[in-house]
Write a protein that holds these residues in place. Structure first.
Motif, PDB file in Angstrom:
ATOM      1  N   GLU A  92       1.122  -1.362   0.058  1.00 29.34           N
ATOM      2  CA  GLU A  92      -0.127  -0.005   0.023  1.00 29.34           C
ATOM      3  C   GLU A  92       0.594   1.305   0.163  1.00 29.34           C
ATOM      4  OE1 GLU A  92      -3.498   2.085   2.603  1.00 29.34           O
ATOM      5  OE2 GLU A  92      -2.935   0.145   2.996  1.00 29.34           O
ATOM      6  N   ALA A  93       1.936   1.373   0.848  1.00 28.33           N
ATOM      7  CA  ALA A  93       2.878   2.566   0.873  1.00 28.33           C
ATOM      8  C   ALA A  93       3.531   2.659  -0.309  1.00 28.33           C
ATOM      9  CB  ALA A  93       4.004   2.347   1.864  1.00 28.33           C
ATOM     10  N   LEU A  94       3.937   1.567  -1.360  1.00 26.25           N
ATOM     11  CA  LEU A  94       4.485   1.654  -2.611  1.00 26.25           C
ATOM     12  C   LEU A  94       3.555   2.380  -3.555  1.00 26.25           C
ATOM     13  CD1 LEU A  94       6.813   1.149  -4.368  1.00 26.25           C
ATOM     14  CD2 LEU A  94       6.082  -1.043  -4.616  1.00 26.25           C
ATOM     15  N   ALA A  95       2.401   1.651  -3.347  1.00 23.95           N
ATOM     16  CA  ALA A  95       1.350   2.387  -4.428  1.00 23.95           C
ATOM     17  C   ALA A  95       1.185   3.760  -4.237  1.00 23.95           C
ATOM     18  CB  ALA A  95      -0.088   1.394  -4.074  1.00 23.95           C
ATOM     19  N   ASN A  96       0.841   4.193  -3.043  1.00 24.20           N
ATOM     20  CA  ASN A  96       0.722   5.730  -2.432  1.00 24.20           C
ATOM     21  C   ASN A  96       1.929   6.531  -3.103  1.00 24.20           C
ATOM     22  OD1 ASN A  96      -1.619   5.180  -1.417  1.00 24.20           O
ATOM     23  ND2 ASN A  96      -0.818   4.777   0.400  1.00 24.20           N
ATOM     24  N   ALA A  97       3.236   5.832  -2.963  1.00 24.78           N
ATOM     25  CA  ALA A  97       4.288   6.617  -3.391  1.00 24.78           C
ATOM     26  C   ALA A  97       4.232   6.706  -4.851  1.00 24.78           C
ATOM     27  CB  ALA A  97       5.477   5.763  -2.882  1.00 24.78           C
ATOM     28  N   VAL A  98       3.833   5.889  -5.613  1.00 24.81           N
ATOM     29  CA  VAL A  98       3.807   5.924  -7.083  1.00 24.81           C
ATOM     30  C   VAL A  98       2.665   6.764  -7.376  1.00 24.81           C
ATOM     31  CG1 VAL A  98       3.161   4.443  -9.221  1.00 24.81           C
ATOM     32  CG2 VAL A  98       4.807   3.501  -7.614  1.00 24.81           C
ATOM     33  N   ARG A  99       1.440   6.825  -6.877  1.00 18.52           N
ATOM     34  CA  ARG A  99       0.475   7.727  -7.041  1.00 18.52           C
ATOM     35  C   ARG A  99       0.827   9.107  -6.961  1.00 18.52           C
ATOM     36  NH1 ARG A  99      -2.704   4.393  -3.720  1.00 18.52           N
ATOM     37  NH2 ARG A  99      -3.444   2.938  -4.894  1.00 18.52           N
ATOM     38  N   GLU A 100       1.505   9.508  -5.741  1.00 16.72           N
ATOM     39  CA  GLU A 100       2.095  10.737  -5.333  1.00 16.72           C
ATOM     40  C   GLU A 100       3.018  11.418  -6.539  1.00 16.72           C
ATOM     41  OE1 GLU A 100       4.471  13.322  -1.816  1.00 16.72           O
ATOM     42  OE2 GLU A 100       3.089  11.502  -1.548  1.00 16.72           O
ATOM     43  N   ALA A 101       3.842  10.276  -6.848  1.00 13.99           N
ATOM     44  CA  ALA A 101       4.718  10.762  -7.631  1.00 13.99           C
ATOM     45  C   ALA A 101       4.346  10.895  -9.249  1.00 13.99           C
ATOM     46  CB  ALA A 101       5.904   9.827  -8.192  1.00 13.99           C
ATOM     47  N   ALA A 102       3.396  10.430  -9.464  1.00 14.11           N
ATOM     48  CA  ALA A 102       2.479  10.739 -10.902  1.00 14.11           C
ATOM     49  C   ALA A 102       1.666  11.957 -10.832  1.00 14.11           C
ATOM     50  CB  ALA A 102       1.964   9.392 -11.167  1.00 14.11           C
ATOM     51  N   ARG A 103       1.409  12.321  -9.800  1.00 12.26           N
ATOM     52  CA  ARG A 103       0.366  13.341  -9.458  1.00 12.26           C
ATOM     53  C   ARG A 103       1.166  14.871 -10.162  1.00 12.26           C
ATOM     54  NH1 ARG A 103      -1.122  13.659  -4.036  1.00 12.26           N
ATOM     55  NH2 ARG A 103      -2.029  11.535  -4.656  1.00 12.26           N
ATOM     56  N   PRO A 104       0.655  15.540 -11.069  1.00 13.14           N
ATOM     57  CA  PRO A 104       1.171  16.542 -11.405  1.00 13.14           C
ATOM     58  C   PRO A 104       1.175  17.742 -10.352  1.00 13.14           C
ATOM     59  CG  PRO A 104      -1.091  16.498 -12.273  1.00 13.14           C
ATOM     60  CD  PRO A 104      -0.709  15.178 -11.584  1.00 13.14           C
ATOM     61  N   GLN A 105       2.378  18.401 -10.381  1.00 13.64           N
ATOM     62  CA  GLN A 105       2.891  19.746  -9.446  1.00 13.64           C
ATOM     63  C   GLN A 105       1.785  20.662  -9.563  1.00 13.64           C
ATOM     64  OE1 GLN A 105       4.605  19.146  -6.631  1.00 13.64           O
ATOM     65  NE2 GLN A 105       4.751  17.066  -7.268  1.00 13.64           N
ATOM     66  N   GLN A 106       1.214  21.364  -8.939  1.00 16.09           N
ATOM     67  CA  GLN A 106       0.331  22.655  -8.865  1.00 16.09           C
ATOM     68  C   GLN A 106       1.041  23.523  -8.425  1.00 16.09           C
ATOM     69  OE1 GLN A 106      -3.511  21.907  -7.251  1.00 16.09           O
ATOM     70  NE2 GLN A 106      -3.873  20.608  -9.061  1.00 16.09           N
ATOM     71  N   ALA A 153      11.432  15.342   6.942  1.00 11.41           N
ATOM     72  CA  ALA A 153      12.238  16.063   6.159  1.00 11.41           C
ATOM     73  C   ALA A 153      11.879  15.675   4.764  1.00 11.41           C
ATOM     74  CB  ALA A 153      13.647  15.670   6.499  1.00 11.41           C
ATOM     75  N   ARG A 154      12.160  16.355   3.793  1.00 13.68           N
ATOM     76  CA  ARG A 154      11.941  15.954   2.542  1.00 13.68           C
ATOM     77  C   ARG A 154      12.928  16.575   1.458  1.00 13.68           C
ATOM     78  NH1 ARG A 154       7.510  15.577  -1.234  1.00 13.68           N
ATOM     79  NH2 ARG A 154       6.116  15.166   0.538  1.00 13.68           N
ATOM     80  N   ARG A 155      13.473  15.820   0.801  1.00 14.33           N
ATOM     81  CA  ARG A 155      14.422  16.362  -0.189  1.00 14.33           C
ATOM     82  C   ARG A 155      14.147  15.693  -1.481  1.00 14.33           C
ATOM     83  NH1 ARG A 155      20.904  16.011  -0.507  1.00 14.33           N
ATOM     84  NH2 ARG A 155      21.050  16.757  -2.559  1.00 14.33           N
ATOM     85  N   GLY A 156      13.624  16.545  -2.581  1.00 12.10           N
ATOM     86  CA  GLY A 156      13.132  16.174  -3.779  1.00 12.10           C
ATOM     87  C   GLY A 156      11.817  15.176  -3.695  1.00 12.10           C
ATOM     88  N   HIS A 157      11.835  14.203  -4.136  1.00 13.57           N
ATOM     89  CA  HIS A 157      10.399  13.338  -3.999  1.00 13.57           C
ATOM     90  C   HIS A 157      10.855  12.391  -2.827  1.00 13.57           C
ATOM     91  CE1 HIS A 157      13.302  10.702  -6.456  1.00 13.57           C
ATOM     92  NE2 HIS A 157      12.612   9.688  -5.988  1.00 13.57           N
TER      93      HIS A 157
END
Length: 126
Positions: free
Chosen positions: A80-94, A113-117
């Motif tokens: 489920e975490a992998l699927a969510n990560a793929v969905r988030e990465a595919a979502r266009p940035q607004q 923390a966050r660095r890139g994706h």
């Protein structure tokens, strides 16, 4: 017969692998984490010795995730975490007045923390 134990990817090393190394070239980051469930063509499995001695090229950052040396336990949350990560990465940035890349996203209380994706999440135990 093929051995079910994955071996270290380093040349002439036959020790069992305990960690997987991946690279995020766009962020100049090497990520060393627990042994991946499946061997991937662009990932490198490393033994304990080689994962401890790992260094990255000058200007690169190494992110070391906790490596569990115990027996592998598969969890439905992993998929489920992998699927969510793929969905988030595919979502266009607004982009809006909230700032680049933050529009439409709620702050995740588990995110530290966050660095890139890539995101660093707080351990569920803490």
């Amino acid at each position: 017969m093929v051995s079910p134990v994955r071996r270290c990817s380093r040349t002439a090393c036959g020790r069992p692998a305990i960690a997987t190394l991946t690279y995020v070239y766009a962020d100049s980051t090497a990520v060393l984490g627990p042994l991946a469930t499946y061997a991937e063509p662009h990932c490198y499995d490393l033994c304990a010795e080689h994962s401890e001695r790992l260094t990255a090229p000058r200007g690169w950052e190494v992110v070391r995730l906790a490596v569990d040396t115990g027996p592998a336990r598969h969890n439905s949350d992993d998929l489920e975490a992998l699927a969510n990560a793929v969905r988030e990465a595919a979502r266009p940035q607004q982009r809006t007045a909230e700032g680049p890349g933050r529009a439409g996203r709620e702050t995740d209380p588990m995110e530290t923390a966050r660095r890139g994706h890539l995101r660093v999440l707080r351990s569920p135990e803490s």
